[in-house]
Design a protein around this motif. Structure first.
Motif, short mmCIF file in Angstrom:
data_model
loop_
_atom_site.label_atom_id
_atom_site.label_comp_id
_atom_site.label_asym_id
_atom_site.label_seq_id
_atom_site.Cartn_x
_atom_site.Cartn_y
_atom_site.Cartn_z
N GLN A 77 6.59 -8.34 1.57
CA GLN A 77 6.38 -10.01 1.86
C GLN A 77 4.66 -10.13 2.28
O GLN A 77 4.16 -9.29 2.90
CB GLN A 77 7.06 -10.55 3.00
CG GLN A 77 8.57 -10.48 2.74
CD GLN A 77 9.38 -11.13 3.79
OE1 GLN A 77 9.51 -10.55 4.93
NE2 GLN A 77 10.35 -12.23 3.44
N ARG A 78 4.33 -10.90 1.68
CA ARG A 78 2.87 -11.54 1.97
C ARG A 78 2.79 -12.74 3.05
O ARG A 78 3.64 -13.62 2.89
CB ARG A 78 2.31 -11.82 0.68
CG ARG A 78 0.96 -12.61 0.97
CD ARG A 78 0.27 -12.87 -0.26
NE ARG A 78 -0.92 -13.69 -0.09
CZ ARG A 78 -2.28 -13.64 -0.67
NH1 ARG A 78 -2.15 -12.85 -1.71
NH2 ARG A 78 -3.07 -14.40 -0.64
N HIS A 138 7.61 -13.18 -1.29
CA HIS A 138 8.14 -11.92 -1.60
C HIS A 138 6.96 -11.33 -2.75
O HIS A 138 6.34 -12.16 -3.49
CB HIS A 138 9.41 -11.92 -2.41
CG HIS A 138 9.63 -10.85 -3.09
ND1 HIS A 138 10.16 -9.70 -2.47
CD2 HIS A 138 9.86 -10.20 -4.42
CE1 HIS A 138 10.44 -8.74 -2.97
NE2 HIS A 138 9.98 -8.93 -4.21
N ARG A 139 6.56 -10.27 -2.58
CA ARG A 139 5.66 -9.25 -3.36
C ARG A 139 6.18 -8.20 -3.73
O ARG A 139 6.99 -7.38 -2.94
CB ARG A 139 4.40 -9.11 -2.77
CG ARG A 139 3.48 -10.36 -2.44
CD ARG A 139 2.97 -11.07 -3.69
NE ARG A 139 2.14 -12.15 -3.44
CZ ARG A 139 2.53 -13.38 -3.56
NH1 ARG A 139 3.90 -13.80 -3.41
NH2 ARG A 139 1.50 -14.23 -3.27
N SER A 140 5.97 -7.72 -5.09
CA SER A 140 6.38 -6.24 -5.42
C SER A 140 5.52 -5.81 -6.51
O SER A 140 4.96 -6.85 -7.18
CB SER A 140 7.87 -6.31 -5.86
OG SER A 140 7.91 -7.06 -6.93
N ILE A 188 -0.61 -6.22 -1.53
CA ILE A 188 0.15 -7.42 -1.31
C ILE A 188 -0.69 -8.62 -0.79
O ILE A 188 -0.46 -9.84 -1.33
CB ILE A 188 1.15 -7.09 -0.01
CG1 ILE A 188 1.94 -5.98 -0.58
CG2 ILE A 188 1.69 -8.34 0.54
CD1 ILE A 188 3.12 -5.49 0.50
N GLN A 243 1.12 -8.28 6.33
CA GLN A 243 1.83 -8.02 5.09
C GLN A 243 3.06 -7.22 5.97
O GLN A 243 3.19 -6.62 7.08
CB GLN A 243 1.32 -6.50 4.47
CG GLN A 243 0.13 -7.29 3.74
CD GLN A 243 -1.16 -7.30 4.77
OE1 GLN A 243 -1.52 -6.48 5.56
NE2 GLN A 243 -2.19 -8.07 4.48
#
Length: 390
Positions: free
Chosen positions: A209-210, A230-232, A309, A314
């Protein structure tokens, strides 16, 4: 006349130098060819540590970059063939043929004195003879022991190391006043410490997550909030010559603090570089070294993931790293170890014999610390009084 009986040495104890007999062959002259009949693999390295002019012990000189005789000044260059190189090896291939490998289960090797010929079995690689002070050099290498691929020669000599040691000792805050006199007569010795180096290509998939900060007004105040999203994705890393200490002889945290090392100056291994210094054999297996290397890689990978991210904060919820093209080798790095006595205790300081960096232990003066605290409280009190006086 009855024969005198000399009891055999205890296992692992050094064997004294052999007694001369009438049948002993004459000593080799400087012009003798080491490859000529009469010289075998066990005796050739022993002869290399002596001066061909006066017979005194040679030692590797940091300033000269060669073997030097402290008696007559003779200098012997260390030559490398054009085909010599510092090679790296596939970790996976090595591991496939060495499952269950443990260096602790491998016996010692025989070191022979280049002066009196005394022999001892030890897990050290080089040292000094207890009988005559000559150089002890390895004449056997136990099966299974990984040989060094490279050595980083001493470039800081003992005099410069002592200067660095004295400067370090005398510049310590809150050190006892008597400590300023330490340094001129304290012991200092040079040793090579084994290190593993690892190369690897990594591919890491991540999810997390950012967090982006923003403010909102609540009455007369502004309150900071964080918006999470959300980040990936994935990151790639390339690691080259990641160092891991291969010996537990010295504290790992202090050895790490001696870096960075000028690894670009590493030479293909030759025992000549060890002459006049000690060297310990590694006691950290490659598997254990690789596990430590992966932990160090993970710290850098996590930093890269956080940068990927982005945002003000983060959170990492998932990491999966794959490793490829893992290579490793064993190198010897030079350290000066200085010891001094103070208040009935022995203190140890290490000097990077490649860069001059100093790391070590030191005593503290309790009266000086108390005086500094009291002075700080007095100053704080005066400032408070001046700020709050009517």
């Amino acid at each position: 006349m009855s024969e005198s009986h000399v009891p055999p040495p205890l296992p692992g104890a050094p064997e004294p130098p052999p007694l001369p007999t009438a049948s002993d062959a004459p000593a080799a002259t400087p012009s003798d060819d080491l490859g000529a009949p009469g010289w075998d693999e066990a005796t050739a390295p022993v002869a290399d540590g002596r001066c061909p002019v006066c017979g005194a012990a040679l030692a590797y000189g940091a300033a000269e970059g060669a073997l030097v005789c402290g008696s007559c000044g003779y200098r012997q260059e260390i030559e490398h063939d054009a085909h010599e190189a510092v090679s790296e090896h596939s970790y996976e291939q090595w591991l496939a043929g060495n499952r269950g490998y443990q260096v602790a289960s491998i016996g010692g090797q025989v070191l022979a004195c280049d002066g009196c010929g005394a022999r001892t079995e030890t897990k050290d690689v080089a040292g000094r003879c207890q009988f005559c002070g000559g150089n002890l050099v390895a004449v056997t290498n136990p099966d299974g022991v990984i040989a060094p691929e490279g050595v980083l020669p001493f470039t800081v000599d003992s005099r410069a190391a002592r200067d660095s040691f004295r400067t370090w000792v005398r510049s310590r805050w809150f050190a006892p006043g008597a400590l300023k006199k330490v340094g001129d007569t304290e012991s200092i010795r040079g040793t090579y410490l084994p290190h593993w180096t690892f190369d690897a290509q990594t591919f890491t998939e991540y999810a997390g997550q950012r967090g982006d900060h923003y403010t909102e007004r609540q009455g007369d105040h502004e309150v900071r909030r964080t918006r999470w999203s959300h980040r990936s994705g994935h990151v790639r890393n390339s690691f080259d010559d990641l160092l891991v200490p291969a010996s537990t002889t010295l504290p790992t945290n202090r050895v790490d603090a001696l870096g960075p090392w000028a690894l670009g100056a590493v030479k293909p291994y030759k025992p000549d570089y060890l002459v006049g210094h000690s060297a310990v054999r590694y006691d950290v297996d490659p598997q254990r070294g690789y596990a430590e290397a992966k932990e160090r890689m993970d710290a850098e990978i996590r930093s890269d993931v956080k940068r990927a991210i982005g945002g003000d904060e983060q959170r990492i919820s998932h990491l999966e790293t794959r490793y490829a093209d893992v290579l490793f080798k064993l190198v010897l790095l030079p350290i000066w170890i200085a010891t001094f006595m103070y208040a009935g205790k022995q203190w140890q300081v290490m000097v990077n014999a490649n860069t001059g960096e100093v790391v070590g232990e030191r005593p503290y003066s309790i009266p000086k610390i108390v005086a500094a605290v009291v002075l700080g409280l007095v100053v704080a009190g005066v400032v408070w009084w001046l700020y709050n006086k009517p």
